[in-house]
Design a protein around this motif. Structure first.
Motif, mmCIF file in Angstrom:
data_model
loop_
_atom_site.group_PDB
_atom_site.id
_atom_site.type_symbol
_atom_site.label_atom_id
_atom_site.label_comp_id
_atom_site.label_asym_id
_atom_site.label_seq_id
_atom_site.Cartn_x
_atom_site.Cartn_y
_atom_site.Cartn_z
ATOM 1 N N ARG A 1 0.816 -1.213 0.000
ATOM 2 C CA ARG A 1 0.000 0.000 0.000
ATOM 3 C C ARG A 1 0.850 1.263 0.000
ATOM 4 O O ARG A 1 0.375 2.338 -0.335
ATOM 5 C CB ARG A 1 -0.909 0.022 1.232
ATOM 6 N N ARG A 2 2.105 1.138 0.402
ATOM 7 C CA ARG A 2 2.982 2.305 0.502
ATOM 8 C C ARG A 2 4.102 2.230 -0.533
ATOM 9 O O ARG A 2 4.471 1.153 -0.976
ATOM 10 C CB ARG A 2 3.577 2.406 1.911
ATOM 11 N N ARG A 3 4.664 3.389 -0.849
ATOM 12 C CA ARG A 3 5.761 3.470 -1.797
ATOM 13 C C ARG A 3 7.066 3.757 -1.056
ATOM 14 O O ARG A 3 7.071 4.501 -0.085
ATOM 15 C CB ARG A 3 5.501 4.575 -2.829
ATOM 16 N N GLY A 4 8.139 3.184 -1.550
ATOM 17 C CA GLY A 4 9.449 3.425 -0.947
ATOM 18 C C GLY A 4 9.798 2.362 0.082
ATOM 19 O O GLY A 4 8.932 1.877 0.806
ATOM 20 N N SER A 5 11.089 1.996 0.130
ATOM 21 C CA SER A 5 11.525 0.920 1.023
ATOM 22 C C SER A 5 11.325 1.273 2.497
ATOM 23 O O SER A 5 10.975 0.418 3.313
ATOM 24 C CB SER A 5 12.997 0.590 0.757
ATOM 25 N N LYS A 6 11.533 2.548 2.864
ATOM 26 C CA LYS A 6 11.369 2.955 4.257
ATOM 27 C C LYS A 6 9.918 2.835 4.702
ATOM 28 O O LYS A 6 9.612 2.322 5.790
ATOM 29 C CB LYS A 6 11.855 4.401 4.435
ATOM 30 N N ALA A 7 8.996 3.297 3.851
ATOM 31 C CA ALA A 7 7.571 3.212 4.177
ATOM 32 C C ALA A 7 7.097 1.767 4.193
ATOM 33 O O ALA A 7 6.273 1.377 5.028
ATOM 34 C CB ALA A 7 6.756 4.028 3.177
ATOM 35 N N LEU A 8 7.634 0.937 3.276
ATOM 36 C CA LEU A 8 7.227 -0.462 3.234
ATOM 37 C C LEU A 8 7.742 -1.223 4.448
ATOM 38 O O LEU A 8 7.072 -2.141 4.943
ATOM 39 C CB LEU A 8 7.724 -1.116 1.949
ATOM 40 N N ASN A 9 8.914 -0.857 4.967
ATOM 41 C CA ASN A 9 9.412 -1.462 6.198
ATOM 42 C C ASN A 9 8.431 -1.243 7.341
ATOM 43 O O ASN A 9 8.167 -2.156 8.130
ATOM 44 C CB ASN A 9 10.783 -0.872 6.562
ATOM 45 N N LEU A 10 7.906 -0.033 7.440
ATOM 46 C CA LEU A 10 6.912 0.274 8.472
ATOM 47 C C LEU A 10 5.640 -0.543 8.258
ATOM 48 O O LEU A 10 5.061 -1.079 9.209
ATOM 49 C CB LEU A 10 6.603 1.764 8.462
ATOM 50 N N GLU A 11 5.221 -0.667 7.010
ATOM 51 C CA GLU A 11 4.006 -1.423 6.688
ATOM 52 C C GLU A 11 4.154 -2.894 7.059
ATOM 53 O O GLU A 11 3.251 -3.485 7.675
ATOM 54 C CB GLU A 11 3.703 -1.278 5.200
ATOM 55 N N ILE A 12 5.287 -3.497 6.695
ATOM 56 C CA ILE A 12 5.513 -4.913 7.018
ATOM 57 C C ILE A 12 5.637 -5.101 8.525
ATOM 58 O O ILE A 12 5.180 -6.112 9.077
ATOM 59 C CB ILE A 12 6.775 -5.433 6.305
#
Length: 267
Positions: A233-244
């Motif tokens: 749902r999010r873009r960018g590795s930093k944002a995806l880390n938070l999502e996971i």
């Protein structure tokens, strides 16, 4: 979880070959390689990487585990996507047992004809001088060593050539080359493979493999299919880390909630 699809506008994502799309075809799509480390049915560590290969993701995941728990796992069990010379040597350096399958593990374990083939270079006996001997009794002489391209641990391959393949009655079974047969060996990698086969085919190894297939694949299945999380749902590795991280927290809380009745009964 392996690869997860992301929006095409995500500039941090890497194009990876996804197993199936909604039309039932393999496609190159932007995504990330999501790694989960499961212990006692809970997700103990996760990582988000831009590598298409799982082999490159093993070391960062284990280092992250060590950073969180201040120790290395004793039995890092993984499928054939993680079994490489680099990862085996990394386990050796940090006191971890080698329980990651390698590419030809299934064939080595189940195909007796392939495993015991006397014409495979790894099955050649070694004489007192350290040279391989073919089934016809001919010696293979050392030619040269060559470093494996891109290997960070200095892995090399040794090349040998048979002293004389002419008039050999077994040449058709041994090789299809016109001149004397050449072989390449890596003694250290062959030694690792034998150790892994011994570990995984033991009773303890079989139990660990069964446990991994239940816990690790089970966690992947619950998140991807039961919870329908197949697209970021999010873009960018930093944002995806938070999502996971949030997804893993939710998974662990739900797992703990399901185990509470059993814990009360045990008490």
């Amino acid at each position: 979880m392996n690869a997860i699809v992301t929006p095409k506008t995500d500039h941090d994502a890497t194009f990876m070959r996804m197993k199936k799309d909604y039309m039932g075809n393999d496609q190159l799509l932007p995504g990330y390689n999501i790694q989960l480390g499961v212990c006692d049915e809970y997700i103990a560590v996760f990582d988000v990487k831009q590598y298409a290969s799982d082999m490159e993701c093993f070391k960062p995941l284990i280092e992250k585990f060590n950073q969180i728990y201040e120790k290395y796992p004793e039995y890092p069990v993984a499928d054939a996507g993680y079994g490489s010379f680099n990862n085996y040597l990394y386990c050796e350096e940090h006191g971890m047992k080698k329980y990651m399958k390698f590419t030809m593990y299934e064939k080595e374990s189940k195909d007796k004809k392939y495993r015991d083939d006397p014409y495979r270079a790894v099955n050649f006996p070694i004489d007192a001088d350290g040279d391989p001997i073919c089934p016809n009794g001919k010696k293979f002489h050392y030619l040269y060593s060559r470093p494996v391209r891109g290997n960070k641990y200095g892995r090399t391959e040794e090349f040998y050539q048979c002293e004389d393949c002419s008039n050999c009655l077994q040449k058709e079974k041994c090789c299809k080359c016109k001149g004397n047969r050449k072989i390449r060996l890596n003694e250290e990698l062959t030694k690792f493979h034998k150790e892994v086969l011994c570990n995984l085919n033991s009773i303890h190894g079989a139990l660990l493999r069964m446990n991994r297939s239940i816990q690790s694949e089970g966690a992947n299945g619950i998140i991807k299919w039961n919870r329908s999380y197949t697209r970021a749902r999010r873009r960018g590795s930093k944002a995806l880390n938070l999502e996971i991280a949030m997804i893993c927290c939710g998974f662990n809380l739900h797992k703990f909630h399901l185990k509470k009745p059993a814990m009360k009964k045990a008490a």
